[in-house]
Design an enzyme around this catalytic site. Structure first.
Site, PDB file in Angstrom:
ATOM      1  N   HIS A 224       0.845  -1.196   0.000  1.00 49.85           N
ATOM      2  CA  HIS A 224       0.000   0.000   0.000  1.00 49.85           C
ATOM      3  C   HIS A 224       0.872   1.235   0.000  1.00 49.85           C
ATOM      4  O   HIS A 224       1.927   1.259   0.624  1.00 49.85           O
ATOM      5  CB  HIS A 224      -0.932   0.022   1.225  1.00 49.85           C
ATOM      6  CG  HIS A 224      -2.115   0.912   1.012  1.00 49.85           C
ATOM      7  ND1 HIS A 224      -2.063   2.262   1.233  1.00 49.85           N
ATOM      8  CD2 HIS A 224      -3.347   0.634   0.558  1.00 49.85           C
ATOM      9  CE1 HIS A 224      -3.242   2.780   0.924  1.00 49.85           C
ATOM     10  NE2 HIS A 224      -4.033   1.824   0.505  1.00 49.85           N
TER      11      HIS A 224
ATOM     12  N   ASP B  58      -8.049  -5.191  -0.619  1.00 52.76           N
ATOM     13  CA  ASP B  58      -8.520  -6.055  -1.701  1.00 52.76           C
ATOM     14  C   ASP B  58      -8.228  -7.528  -1.468  1.00 52.76           C
ATOM     15  O   ASP B  58      -8.853  -8.381  -2.098  1.00 52.76           O
ATOM     16  CB  ASP B  58      -7.877  -5.607  -3.027  1.00 52.76           C
ATOM     17  CG  ASP B  58      -8.408  -4.258  -3.452  1.00 52.76           C
ATOM     18  OD1 ASP B  58      -9.640  -4.114  -3.503  1.00 52.76           O
ATOM     19  OD2 ASP B  58      -7.610  -3.336  -3.674  1.00 52.76           O
TER      20      ASP B  58
HETATM   21  N1  COA Z   1       4.013  -7.564  -4.453  1.00 51.66           N
HETATM   22  C1  COA Z   1       5.366  -7.597  -4.512  1.00 51.66           C
HETATM   23  N2  COA Z   1       6.129  -6.547  -4.235  1.00 51.66           N
HETATM   24  C2  COA Z   1       5.522  -5.405  -3.886  1.00 51.66           C
HETATM   25  C3  COA Z   1       4.129  -5.303  -3.784  1.00 51.66           C
HETATM   26  C4  COA Z   1       3.369  -6.440  -4.091  1.00 51.66           C
HETATM   27  N3  COA Z   1       2.031  -6.415  -4.046  1.00 51.66           N
HETATM   28  N4  COA Z   1       3.798  -4.060  -3.405  1.00 51.66           N
HETATM   29  C5  COA Z   1       4.943  -3.401  -3.252  1.00 51.66           C
HETATM   30  N5  COA Z   1       5.989  -4.214  -3.534  1.00 51.66           N
HETATM   31  C6  COA Z   1       7.395  -3.856  -3.503  1.00 51.66           C
HETATM   32  C7  COA Z   1       7.802  -3.262  -4.850  1.00 51.66           C
HETATM   33  O1  COA Z   1       8.242  -4.248  -5.756  1.00 51.66           O
HETATM   34  C8  COA Z   1       8.876  -2.297  -4.453  1.00 51.66           C
HETATM   35  O2  COA Z   1      10.042  -3.029  -4.187  1.00 51.66           O
HETATM   36  P1  COA Z   1      11.479  -2.431  -4.627  1.00 51.66           P
HETATM   37  O3  COA Z   1      11.625  -1.166  -3.827  1.00 51.66           O
HETATM   38  O4  COA Z   1      12.422  -3.517  -4.246  1.00 51.66           O
HETATM   39  O5  COA Z   1      11.389  -2.175  -6.091  1.00 51.66           O
HETATM   40  C9  COA Z   1       8.394  -1.760  -3.104  1.00 51.66           C
HETATM   41  O6  COA Z   1       7.570  -2.811  -2.559  1.00 51.66           O
HETATM   42  C10 COA Z   1       7.556  -0.483  -3.234  1.00 51.66           C
HETATM   43  O7  COA Z   1       6.512  -0.741  -4.180  1.00 51.66           O
HETATM   44  P2  COA Z   1       5.882   0.344  -5.136  1.00 51.66           P
HETATM   45  O8  COA Z   1       5.139  -0.327  -6.217  1.00 51.66           O
HETATM   46  O9  COA Z   1       6.928   1.336  -5.540  1.00 51.66           O
HETATM   47  O10 COA Z   1       4.911   1.048  -4.122  1.00 51.66           O
HETATM   48  P3  COA Z   1       3.755   2.030  -4.505  1.00 51.66           P
HETATM   49  O11 COA Z   1       3.489   2.821  -3.296  1.00 51.66           O
HETATM   50  O12 COA Z   1       4.048   2.758  -5.772  1.00 51.66           O
HETATM   51  O13 COA Z   1       2.543   1.048  -4.844  1.00 51.66           O
HETATM   52  C11 COA Z   1       0.724  -0.368  -4.705  1.00 51.66           C
HETATM   53  C12 COA Z   1       1.532   0.727  -3.996  1.00 51.66           C
HETATM   54  C13 COA Z   1      -0.550  -0.640  -3.953  1.00 51.66           C
HETATM   55  C14 COA Z   1       0.380   0.107  -6.126  1.00 51.66           C
HETATM   56  C15 COA Z   1       1.600  -1.650  -4.773  1.00 51.66           C
HETATM   57  O14 COA Z   1       1.842  -2.107  -3.465  1.00 51.66           O
HETATM   58  C16 COA Z   1       0.955  -2.716  -5.617  1.00 51.66           C
HETATM   59  O15 COA Z   1       1.116  -2.715  -6.846  1.00 51.66           O
HETATM   60  N6  COA Z   1       0.201  -3.672  -4.988  1.00 51.66           N
HETATM   61  C17 COA Z   1      -0.493  -4.699  -5.734  1.00 51.66           C
HETATM   62  C18 COA Z   1      -1.786  -4.155  -6.307  1.00 51.66           C
HETATM   63  C19 COA Z   1      -2.827  -3.936  -5.229  1.00 51.66           C
HETATM   64  O16 COA Z   1      -3.053  -4.779  -4.389  1.00 51.66           O
HETATM   65  N7  COA Z   1      -3.487  -2.784  -5.312  1.00 51.66           N
HETATM   66  C20 COA Z   1      -4.552  -2.415  -4.393  1.00 51.66           C
HETATM   67  C21 COA Z   1      -4.110  -1.303  -3.509  1.00 51.66           C
HETATM   68  S1  COA Z   1      -5.288  -0.982  -2.219  1.00 51.66           S
END
Ligand code: COA
Length: 376
Positions: A263, A313
């Site tokens: 998140h 979710d």
């Molecule tokens: N699975 C695997 N790794 C994850 C992850 C996940 N669901 N969520 C975050 N990470 C990791 C990223 O790979 C990244 O690692 P790194 O720094 O080694 O590259 C780090 O955690 C930060 O992730 P990032 O995508 O930059 O964070 P964000 O704040 O931009 O994204 C979300 C937040 C929610 C978009 C992201 O956690 C995600 O894509 N989750 C899956 C989709 C989801 O469940 N969405 C509903 C949100 S309520």
């Protein structure tokens, strides 16, 4: 030549763009409040009607206010014939979020208040949208399955009526209450991506329908609301607890995200996931199957391997599935609930508006001379 300010956190992470009276989130301790009330309290003690009233008006309703408000919502459920006829003509295999985005936009054309941006007219439009989105969805769902549409039942609450219109059967108390709690948990969440796009659209003095249409398009993506459907797909692919480790490790190896985890704001578990986890556990103990066990073991494994925690979710997927709701209705149900948050935030934007118009830091080529077509 760079005339723009230097700060540009990617994805606007941690940027505060506005004051709000509606929702507060403490990402470090994993707390979420609507108008000062903690989410777990609201999920335990209120109904979606009470919670949406709270979001709109700022206070919990008295029982007479609640009656009046609920009746107002229930009496706004009926759709004009033109809207019903478009629903019936819609391609049956359309993505349900595409359907919803289109029908909400289309329905604006039949709203007598469409171009009136006064607070009163905008509130009327908000109530209509809140009332009608579940009707639109259930009509589409029944039509695509070659079933007769079921008109809304005036005497049923929001959650029960939705289940009734989807299935044609009177829902049992447990299913209604579980859906009701899911709606409460998804109702608002600060400046999430879809709410932000709704507020940006409203800030141009467009209109409530345009703002909600923007929000629906934004919610569709799998990094936002679309994650719940992606989670159930994952649970079906994993199928059995013994397949978890290989499946998740393969995702990590391919640098793919595990849906329903992580998140932007919460550094600990999303408090909504905690409530939904209990709901999923209870439902499995009553209804059987392994969706909770599977989800729980995935949670433990992802936590152990990467210390990433589930978001709203993740457990919503097993809960909706145990309610026998089709996978592709999960995100649209999120939209039904979030319509209350979107509209409250749209009204808040309108009440103290300034155009939302950020800047970008230019990193392209320096100024250069035009080259004639025949010299390129
Ligand atoms: N699975 C695997 N790794 C994850 C992850 C996940 N669901 N969520 C975050 N990470 C990791 C990223 O790979 C990244 O690692 P790194 O720094 O080694 O590259 C780090 O955690 C930060 O992730 P990032 O995508 O930059 O964070 P964000 O704040 O931009 O994204 C979300 C937040 C929610 C978009 C992201 O956690 C995600 O894509 N989750 C899956 C989709 C989801 O469940 N969405 C509903 C949100 S309520």
């Amino acid at each position: 030549m760079n005339t723009t300010p230097n700060s540009n956190p990617k994805g606007l992470a941690d940027v505060v763009v506005s004051d709000t009276h509606i929702t507060s989130i403490d990402g470090l301790t994993g707390k979420l409040y609507y108008r000062g009330y903690e989410i777990s309290d609201l999920a335990k003690n209120s109904s979606f009607e009470e919670t949406s009233y709270l979001l709109f008006y700022g206070e919990l309703p008295s029982s007479s206010q609640l009656n009046q408000y609920s009746n107002l919502v229930y009496s706004n459920r009926s759709l004009s014939e033109n809207i019903v006829s478009l629903i019936k003509d819609f391609p049956k295999d359309a993505n349900v979020m595409d359907f919803l985005r289109t029908i909400v936009s289309y329905s604006s054309l039949y709203d007598p208040d469409l171009n009136d941006n006064s607070m009163e007219a905008s509130m009327n439009k908000s109530i209509r949208l809140l009332a009608q989105i579940p009707v639109m969805l259930s009509y589409f769902h029944r039509t695509r399955n070659n079933l007769e549409i079921i008109p809304p039942a005036e005497d049923l609450d929001y959650a029960s009526n939705f289940l009734y219109m989807l299935t044609g059967n009177m829902p049992d108390k447990l299913s209604s209450r579980v859906l009701d709690q899911c709606l409460i948990l998804h109702a608002d969440h600060g400046f999430n991506a879809s709410t932000f796009s709704a507020r940006v659209t409203m800030s141009t003095l467009s209109d409530v329908y345009s703002a909600v249409t923007s929000a629906i398009g934004t919610l569709k993506g799998t990094l936002h609301g679309g994650a719940n459907e992606a989670v159930i797909k994952m649970l079906r692919e994993i199928k059995d607890v013994e397949n978890i480790n290989n499946y998740i490790l393969a995702k990590f190896a391919q640098k793919e995200k595990i849906m329903g985890f992580g998140h932007r704001v919460y550094k600990t578990i999303d408090p909504r996931a905690t409530v939904l986890r209990e709901m999923s556990k209870d439902l499995q103990s009553k209804l059987g199957g392994n969706l909770f066990d599977l989800s729980y073991d995935i949670e433990q494994f992802v936590l152990k391997e990467k210390n990433i925690k589930p978001n709203v979710d993740f457990y919503a997927a097993s809960v909706y599935s145990m309610l026998n709701i089709d996978d592709d209705l999960f995100t649209p149900i999120f939209a039904c609930s979030r319509a209350s948050g979107w509209c409250s935030q749209i009204l808040e934007q309108l009440s103290d508006n300034r155009l939302i118009r950020p800047r970008a830091k230019y990193i392209g080529p320096e100024p250069r001379s035009f080259i004639d077509l025949n010299q390129r």
